[in-house]
Design a protein around this motif. Sequence first.
Motif, PDB file in Angstrom:
ATOM      1  N   PRO A 144      37.970  40.626  45.007  1.00  0.00           N
ATOM      2  CA  PRO A 144      37.889  40.167  43.884  1.00  0.00           C
ATOM      3  C   PRO A 144      36.623  40.222  43.117  1.00  0.00           C
ATOM      4  O   PRO A 144      36.573  40.286  41.863  1.00  0.00           O
ATOM      5  CB  PRO A 144      38.505  38.804  44.189  1.00  0.00           C
ATOM      6  N   GLU A 145      35.484  40.113  43.914  1.00  0.00           N
ATOM      7  CA  GLU A 145      34.234  40.118  43.484  1.00  0.00           C
ATOM      8  C   GLU A 145      34.058  41.577  42.538  1.00  0.00           C
ATOM      9  O   GLU A 145      33.124  41.519  41.594  1.00  0.00           O
ATOM     10  CB  GLU A 145      33.448  40.033  44.350  1.00  0.00           C
ATOM     11  N   ASN A 146      34.687  42.434  42.842  1.00  0.00           N
ATOM     12  CA  ASN A 146      34.558  43.716  42.223  1.00  0.00           C
ATOM     13  C   ASN A 146      35.751  43.978  41.148  1.00  0.00           C
ATOM     14  O   ASN A 146      35.597  45.323  40.572  1.00  0.00           O
ATOM     15  CB  ASN A 146      34.678  44.979  43.380  1.00  0.00           C
ATOM     16  N   VAL A 147      36.408  42.994  40.697  1.00  0.00           N
ATOM     17  CA  VAL A 147      37.467  43.074  39.800  1.00  0.00           C
ATOM     18  C   VAL A 147      37.038  42.273  38.453  1.00  0.00           C
ATOM     19  O   VAL A 147      36.594  40.988  38.722  1.00  0.00           O
ATOM     20  CB  VAL A 147      38.576  42.440  40.123  1.00  0.00           C
ATOM     21  N   LEU A 148      36.376  42.832  37.297  1.00  0.00           N
ATOM     22  CA  LEU A 148      36.042  42.058  36.066  1.00  0.00           C
ATOM     23  C   LEU A 148      37.172  41.864  35.063  1.00  0.00           C
ATOM     24  O   LEU A 148      37.946  42.586  34.949  1.00  0.00           O
ATOM     25  CB  LEU A 148      34.917  43.044  35.565  1.00  0.00           C
ATOM     26  N   VAL A 149      37.108  40.682  34.583  1.00  0.00           N
ATOM     27  CA  VAL A 149      38.120  40.113  33.646  1.00  0.00           C
ATOM     28  C   VAL A 149      37.310  39.725  32.272  1.00  0.00           C
ATOM     29  O   VAL A 149      36.432  38.794  32.194  1.00  0.00           O
ATOM     30  CB  VAL A 149      39.181  38.959  34.078  1.00  0.00           C
ATOM     31  N   SER A 150      37.457  40.537  31.380  1.00  0.00           N
ATOM     32  CA  SER A 150      36.843  40.175  30.142  1.00  0.00           C
ATOM     33  C   SER A 150      37.414  38.838  29.341  1.00  0.00           C
ATOM     34  O   SER A 150      38.284  38.283  29.710  1.00  0.00           O
ATOM     35  CB  SER A 150      36.811  41.517  29.190  1.00  0.00           C
ATOM     36  N   HIS A 151      36.616  38.259  28.498  1.00  0.00           N
ATOM     37  CA  HIS A 151      37.043  37.128  27.666  1.00  0.00           C
ATOM     38  C   HIS A 151      38.385  37.419  26.948  1.00  0.00           C
ATOM     39  O   HIS A 151      38.908  36.318  26.733  1.00  0.00           O
ATOM     40  CB  HIS A 151      35.881  36.714  27.015  1.00  0.00           C
ATOM     41  N   THR A 152      38.921  38.586  26.693  1.00  0.00           N
ATOM     42  CA  THR A 152      39.844  38.924  26.026  1.00  0.00           C
ATOM     43  C   THR A 152      41.154  39.171  26.718  1.00  0.00           C
ATOM     44  O   THR A 152      42.052  39.725  26.304  1.00  0.00           O
ATOM     45  CB  THR A 152      39.529  40.121  24.946  1.00  0.00           C
TER      46      THR A 152
END
Length: 713
Positions: A144-152
């Motif tokens: 999970p630490e290497n998966v990024l979720v943008s504000h969009t």
Amino acid sequence: MQDVPHDPLIGSTVDDRYLVLSKVARGGMSTVYLAKDTRLNRNIALKILHPHLATDHAFIERLQREAWSAASLSHPHVVQIHDHGVGAQHAYLVLEYIDGHTLRDVVNSRAPLTPRQALDLLDPIVEGLAAAHAAGLVHRDVKPENVLVSHTGWVKIGDFGLSRAVTTTTNTGTLLGTLGYIAPELVNGEGGDARSDIYSAGIMLYELLTGQQPFRGQVPVAVAMQHVRDNVPAPSAAVPGLPAEMDELVRYMTEKDPDNRPANGASLLEDLRHIRRTLTPEELDAGGSRGGSRPPQAAETQALTASFGNDGGYPGNLTEALGNAGAADYATSVITPPPSQHTSVLPPVRRLYVDDAGRAEPHDAPYGTAAAGPGAGVDHGIMASGPAAPSKREARAAARERARAASQPVATLGSAHPRRRAALWILAILVLGLLVAAAGWFLALGPGALATVPEVHNKTVAQAQAMILAQGFERAATSEVFNEKTAAGLVVDTDPTGGTEQRKFQGVTILVSKGPVLYPVPALAGRTLADAKSALTGGHLAVGAVTEAFDEKAKAGTVIGQHPDAGTEFRGNTKVDVVVSKGPRPIAVPSVVGKTSADAEAALEGLGLVAAIAPEQVNSAKVPAGSVVSQSPDGGTLTAGGTVTLTISKGPVMVEAPSFIDQKASVAESALRDLGFKVTVKYTFGFPVLGRVADQDKSGLLPKGSEITLTVV
């Protein structure tokens, strides 16, 4: 006020291109900064390696090779690597900047999730892995630490910069893993491939559905051995109500034997989307945290995924690289697989739908939609139903076998109208020839031809545009960037840079200098010295000379002057001189005793002091009336406007002195002394004869204490 330590990199420009704006995070290998690419005028993530790694030439060479491989991967769900550099002071990677949070934040705040939510998050992750596997890359640290979720809401998987290119003749080499998500084959030192990423993604799916990791232990080696020995439990055991399909999917992704898992991300993506279509809305929304609290181990899971370095001996962190189990601090180490392990580049995926009649139809349906046409809704995948299917995996294999059989022709159709078909072939060949000729012209002589971008550094915009258009490029747009070395209005560089070949129709962007980055000087007057220093360093400026001066109005320790003035703009780290108040200037109090009242007031006021006359006057035998007898204070220092109180003399006390001529000398002398006079006796003959006063030099109203001379016969 204590000064806040300032990172010297913030405000500086790395490699004359990347302006460091702020620190984002610090890890065991690098520090990540938010920076601006001054050449392209965009925000990027700048990952600067720690100094001990930046000087390790073997590590830098490996990182450079891996960065080249990762940079070749371009996918909407993969964080893009833009640049890599090694200088005298820094080694760095330039990454796409994602403004958002990590999947770990989602797990910590929202897990357990429903199957719908978990599949929504896992689908783009697996799609990114599929693209990487197809390009010959293995991530090796899916978590999970290497998966990024943008504000969009856009999901991207990052940190491919440490992956190693996979070829058909070499294995993945030295592998790094994360204990909570590491595949069994990596623990056993057997080497890893795309299926190792699938295992880690399965552990991550389990955590999304339950809010906890499946394996926990007191020491890292215990967790690693659980991955080797124990099967991942069904998510429904921790969160009752989850559909059996999710249990089967987690089990399928986390098989101990890599041969029993999906072969790669593309294969897994097909299965994910098939399951999504077959689940009912009620099954998709089952589980989650809507109906109650998080699992009892949710807090423990969060603690296990915290960073190493807690105060305890073993921090319980499962999100670190597998290290030496006997080491006190569980330092990161590597697992070297044997050279016999090989992986191959994986093909792209297409989904195959088979109807009840055995007809196969390849169809690339978008995510979340059902197949159209024959067999729509009858997708025999890993979850195919029927009492004869002993397992979902066997059902899926049977469906694919039926699809292959259905694709084989059972009859040969005879040819009809051979002349018409020959004419069609000739027409097709002519059209193809025309297309080839047009493409040849387009790529060789037309807008698609290659042209070399000219060197236009330090040229004016007009000169640069003329040179670029002369090379045949269709567009020469401009974009302004900050630059420390090139004067404002002149060309810094081009995108792509000079000397690069590019298709003419793509055009060239001219990067025009706006001059250096300038920072306004803040207003410092009235601030304390500590506040002024903080304002300067926070504004990317530096503190210059600090001097002190007396000031009648400003409190000691506050700023009363600065150079340069507030509002002017200068380059970063420009020094600003500061003048600090020492308070009002002290004034020595003079003595004005004996001066007349007017002279004393004038003397004090000339020094900036105030003279105050005491209401009561006093007699003084020495100080004449109207003059100062005493003052308060009678010394020391005062500041401007300080008050000195003056006491004025009324002169001596006046006493009536009677005449004692022809009276006894002894009586006269005693009486005068009692009245406060000083008496001097003279004898006419040198000694008393009659003892009477023959003469008295003073009589009448006299100052007390006056001297009276008596002449005695």
